[in-house]
Design a protein around this motif. Structure first.
Motif: not given
Lengths: 93, 999
Positions: B817, B861, B993
């Motif tokens: 991520g 993630v 995130d």
């Protein structure tokens, strides 16, 4: 321990090969129009009979090629070895 | 030192000039070269050699070869100790140490012997009858049973010796080096065929080793010696003494165990202890001889009851006196020779008891001359003595052979009872080869049926019980086998060997259970402690199939494979069921014929050679920097890189944080890589992956999922388009070979019209993956001419260029991520690349990370790991990846995704779990249940698939498959493990995130 006559490499011991199960099962081209039962038949159902069995083998630790054989499930006698795509050979009863 | 009180003054194939010292149960004894452990024990007057399996009855030696059921010992000590070795097959050597088995505290005083008194508690099938209830007590029962009923203890120390394997091909494999086998090998060898002759024993000769039959007017062993010499001098013949053919498999593949160094204290430095041969023979000749059966009568297991042929062998071959006064009891002619040879050796023979009323004329006169009384139409009806035979009773058989006339009969003092219940051709290997065996009423034994493979049977194994037949038919079999293998003799053949005159055979009389003393146990299978009464009970309880009787009573299931017991068991069962023997049939024989050691089966594939090891070009650096490794497939991958004083959790936390805050580096070399080329490569990928590939631009990369035809995920990875007809596929580390096989199978068999070529390129490339906010400046420093901006080198693309002066292909893809670059260089440059990155990365405190940190990063993630979140029953929809599925094309597994079962909303679906206890790491595999009480029964609602601690979240978290999970975010669930259930909240499977950082 079968002795399989690879069409490209000649006779080799079974441990060089991988069995790919029953042969001559064509992948359906119109699967979207098939019902679940018919598709399930193609994916899961294989014959497990006593007698001559047509099956696929791959010479994985040799040339890597797939081929077909006809084998007696009773005696393990290899009755025919032929190329992928060839029709089932005629065998004496 | 014990004296050899039972050594005959002369004769035997032993070297009296040399003494061999050995110990049995700690007692010092001596023997001679030529002795087996069994013959040396007999010579030293040792009669009690073991305790029986179930009843712990005292047992002595019964046989002289591989059929011995009682004489199992633990041979050698320490790491070389081997349990359950037949004393009859152990060549004596100086310094040999053996001990008896299955007795406690000692052989003479054994507490387990109480089982014999309690025997009504142990009928046939007692395991099933006694220990079924309550079911949860079985582990307790089992522990006791295993201690009480059993064979020897295995060594606990590592075996210091080496074991080898050898492969061989031959024209004719002759199994058995008796007269028939030698004649066969000689004739086959004369044709120039490549011949292997294998025999279990150290010396060829078979039955001739134990009797004084003549060939060509001279002692039979002279002929054997001449044959062995002739064969040894033939370049095309390989002689393998001390070699047991253990298995006969399809297409004339046989395995043989050669005991290279078992006849000494330790192998020479150049020797393996044993060698396992795998032979492919064009033709096989089985000259495996015949095995003598005991007669089934009460207390026929007392020490001092032996097989007549074995006694003959001990007297003639080993110059051993198995007893001082013998009674011989037989139903056939062969034991007459034993009686004569005993008398010749000066051993008193009280009587020869023949249950046939009609005695063989050819022998009677000779016994009369020797002064041996023949008691015809009579049986040994009772055996007296507990630790040893003291006397027998001889009664008169009634006309039907089912009872006695006038009680147990006359008492004869003796300390040796020689039994012969007829001969069983040794057809284990033939049966293994697939041939049926056919019952021969006249000979009272099974004979070979039609061969299913290229095999012939010769000699006694084929029912040829006279020496002359063995020689003639053996030679014929050898010649024909060579002919069928394509070899013919040129010129005149050798003159056939001729046996001396042999008395004509009088047919044997099978009476399967000798009437007499009803109080005593009449043993059928001595090793498994199965009696005639057990078999009769099984028949009364309704067992009809001999295969079922075998499993129920355990008859024939010992390490001797029922060599002495199978036919007697069959006869008794047939009589109990009142059907003819062929109708009962025989059990299948399965390999191995004799036990094969694990050492021989493993060969050199132990320790570091167990499995091939795969290491990346950077492996040495990882080692030097203290990496802990884990096995992924055969790859050794860094698991984490602990610094001094760090435990695993601390190291992983540090590695994870570095990847999210600065820059971290991982060796990603092990990812499977497949180079796919051809005009139809894009079409091919379209059919393999669930998503579309034709629109992918050259220079683009795309994540793909592949399914089996059952619609279940089986691998994933990123594939890049290198050219219009050229792709670079990556697969999971463990799945690479499997994926290539999968691709090949579709290319070759279903879609041969597609122009596609797939080649593994996994090991051509070394890959360093750098990820984290500082990955870009780091790479920029090593690739100064390269525009690495997001616009010039966007996410999910690749570019070729120079990194640290090395030709490299860089993929802007990642698994964390974070902003990532996967830098590929030719494998040989991997270490140089790694060093350059580590050096330039110092200013960012570049942190190497292992697979565990990678797992945490990807799970944070919500990236799945094939094999962790998937197990072959998980579809793309289950993983929440249904949006990837292309509606425009067919692909492997597509139709399965719309099966009713696949569309169910209560399927296990991927969710996140946040345990209420933020420090608790849920065990992977733990079951999900609905309430706080974990006691059964419970509705299983799914399981934990991945579970980690996240330093970014400051808590633990998990991924799980939960029934109907997609609709259950926000609900509470319980996770059961270790007898407790802990609370967890169901969430979306994405915990963090990174926003646009990856892009």
């Amino acid at each position: 321990m079968l002795l399989l006559d690879c069409p490209w490499c000649g006779p080799r011991s079974e441990e060089e090969f991988a069995c790919g199960g029953e042969g001559h099962i064509a992948r359906p081209l119109n699967s979207e129009n098939m019902d679940d039962a018919a598709w399930g038949d193609y994916v899961f159902m294989r014959s497990n009979h006593k007698g001559v069995y047509f099956e696929r083998w791959r010479h994985g630790l040799g040339c890597g090629r797939w081929f077909n054989i006809a084998r007696s499930t009773i005696s393990h006698e290899i009755l025919a070895i032929y190329h992928v795509g060839d029709a089932k050979p005629e065998l004496p009863e | 030192m014990r004296a050899q009180i039972n050594r005959l003054a002369q004769g035997g194939r032993i070297d009296r000039s040399e003494h061999l010292n050995f110990r049995f149960d700690g007692e010092a004894m001596r023997g001679h070269p030529g002795d087996t452990l069994a013959s040396a024990l007999l010579a030293n007057g040792v009669q009690l050699i073991g305790r029986s399996f179930k009843y712990h009855r005292p047992r002595g030696l019964m046989a002289a070869g591989g059929e011995e059921p009682n004489g199992l010992v633990r041979l050698r000590t320490g790491g070389r100790a081997e349990p359950n070795v037949r004393a009859t097959e152990v060549a004596l050597y100086d310094g040999l140490v053996a001990e008896s088995q299955n007795r406690w505290p000692s052989l003479r005083f054994d507490l387990g012997a109480v089982n014999d008194r309690l025997s009504p508690l142990f009928p046939a099938g007692f395991y099933y009858k006694t220990f079924m209830w309550p079911g949860n007590m079985w582990p307790a029962y089992e522990a006791v049973i295993r201690r009480m009923a059993g064979l020897g203890r295995a060594a606990t120390a590592a075996d210091p010796d080496r074991y080898e394997k050898q492969y061989a091909h031959c024209d004719v494999l002759v199994v058995g080096g008796g007269p028939a086998g030698l004649a066969a090998a000689r004739m086959a060898g004369r044709t120039g065929a490549r011949v292997i002759l294998a025999d279990e024993g150290a010396e060829f000769g078979g039955a001739l080793l134990g009797n004084d039959q003549e060939i060509d007017g001279a002692p039979g062993m002279d002929w054997v010696g001449a044959m062995a010499a002739e064969l040894a001098n033939s370049d095309n013949v390989r002689l393998l003494p001390r070699t047991t053919v253990a298995g006969y498999y399809d297409h004339n593949a046989l395995t043989m165990l050669e005991r290279v160094a078992d006849h000494g204290p330790a192998p020479e430095p150049h020797q393996p202890r044993q060698r396992l041969w795998q032979v492919r023979a064009k033709q096989v000749v089985l000259a495996t001889g015949a095995l003598e059966r005991p007669l089934v009568l009460a207390n026929n297991d007392r020490p001092g009851v032996m097989l007549a042929g074995a006694v003959r062998g001990y007297v003639n071959r080993h110059a051993v006196r198995p007893g001082r006064r013998a009674v011989v009891f037989t139903n056939n002619d062969s034991a007459y020779g034993t009686a004569l040879d005993l008398a010749k050796a000066g051993i008193d023979v009280a009587a020869l008891v023949d249950l046939r009323a009609e005695t063989p004329l050819g022998w009677v006169a000779a016994l009369d001359d020797a002064g041996i009384e023949i008691m015809a139409g009579r049986v040994v009806s009772a055996v007296e003595g507990r630790r040893a035979v003291e006397a027998v009773r001889v009664g008169k058989l009634n006309d039907t052979g089912t009872g006695l006339v006038g009680g147990l009969g006359r008492r004869l003092d003796c300390d040796l009872l020689c039994l012969s219940g007829g001969w069983t051709p040794s057809l284990h290997l033939l049966s293994q080869s697939g041939a049926k065996l056919l019952w021969d009423e006249g000979l009272g034994c099974f004979l070979p049926g039609r061969a299913q493979q290229a095999v012939r049977v010769a000699g006694a194994a084929n029912g040829a019980f006279s020496l002359g037949d063995c020689l003639a038919l053996g030679a014929e079999a050898g010649n024909r086998a060579a002919n069928d293998a394509g070899h013919r003799r040129r010129g005149r053949g050798p003159r056939h060997a001729m046996a001396g005159e042999e008395p004509a055979l009088t047919p044997p009389l099978p009476i399967w259970k000798i009437p007499g003393d009803d109080a005593g146990k009449a043993f059928v299978d001595f090793q498994s402690d199965v009696t005639a009464a057990d078999l009769e009970l099984a028949a009364r309880e309704g067992y009809r199939s001999i295969e079922h009787v075998k499993r129920y009573t355990t008859t024939g299931m010992g390490t001797d494979q029922g060599r002495t017991s199978n036919i007697n068991a069959l006869g008794i069962v047939a009589r109990a069921l009142d059907v003819p023997i062929p109708q009962v049939g025989h059990t299948m024989f399965r390999p191995p014929f004799s036990p094969v050691t694990f050492g021989a089966l493993a060969g050199r594939r132990i320790g570091p050679l167990l499995d091939p090891v795969r290491r990346t070009p950077m492996h040495g650096w990882h080692q030097d920097n203290g990496a802990a490794f884990e096995l992924v497939g055969q790859w050794h991958r860094p698991y984490y890189f602990p610094r001094a004083g760090e435990d695993k959790d601390q190291a992983v936390d540090r590695e994870v944080l570095a990847a999210r805050t600065s820059v971290a580096i991982m060796d990603a070399t092990t990812l499977g890589k497949i180079d796919i080329q051809g005009a139809d490569a894009a079409e091919f990928l379209n059919r393999i992956y669930i998503n579309g590939w034709k629109g992918l631009a050259v220079s683009g990369c795309r994540y793909g999922l592949m399914l089996g035809e059952d619609g279940m995920v089986f691998d994933d990875g990123v594939t890049a388009r290198l050219g219009p007809e050229h792709f670079h596929m990556t697969t999971t580390t463990g799945g690479a070979a499997h994926v290539l096989d999968w691709l090949e199978s579709w290319c070759q068999t279903e879609w041969p019209e597609l122009q596609v070529y797939c080649t593994s390129s996994t090991e051509q490339w070394a890959v360093a993956a750098i990820c984290g906010p500082m990955a870009r400046p780091l790479l920029a420093e090593l690739a100064p001419d390269w525009d690495l901006s997001a616009e010039a080198f966007p996410h999910m693309t690749w570019q070729d260029g120079a990194v640290a002066g090395l030709a490299a292909r860089v993929f802007r893809i990642g698994f964390t991520g974070e902003l990532s670059f996967e830098i590929n260089v030719p494998a040989g440059h991997g270490m140089a690349l790694w060093n350059a990155l580590m050096t330039a990365g110092q200013k960012y405190a570049i942190t190497p990370f292992g697979t565990e940190a990678m797992h945490v990063l990807r799970a944070e993630v919500g990236f799945i790991m094939v094999g962790q979140e998937t197990d072959g029953t998980v579809s793309p929809q289950d993983l929440g990846l249904g949006r990837m599925v292309s509606g425009k094309k067919d692909f492997l597994g597509k139709r399965s995704l719309s099966r009713a079962h696949s569309l169910r909303t209560d399927r296990p679906q991927l969710v996140g779990l946040l345990p209420q206890d933020t420090n608790l790491r849920l065990p992977e595999g733990a079951q999900l249940i609905g309430g706080a009480d974990p006691s059964p029964p419970q509705l299983a609602m799914g399981h934990v698939t991945s579970s980690y601690r996240s330093p970014n979240l400051g808590r633990t978290f998990a991924l799980a498959l939960l029934h109907g999970g997609h609709e259950r975010h926000g609900e509470t669930i319980y996770v059961a493990f270790d007898g407790q259930a802990v609370r967890a909240e169901v969430t979306a499977p994405r915990f963090l995130d990174p926003g646009a950082r990856a892009k």
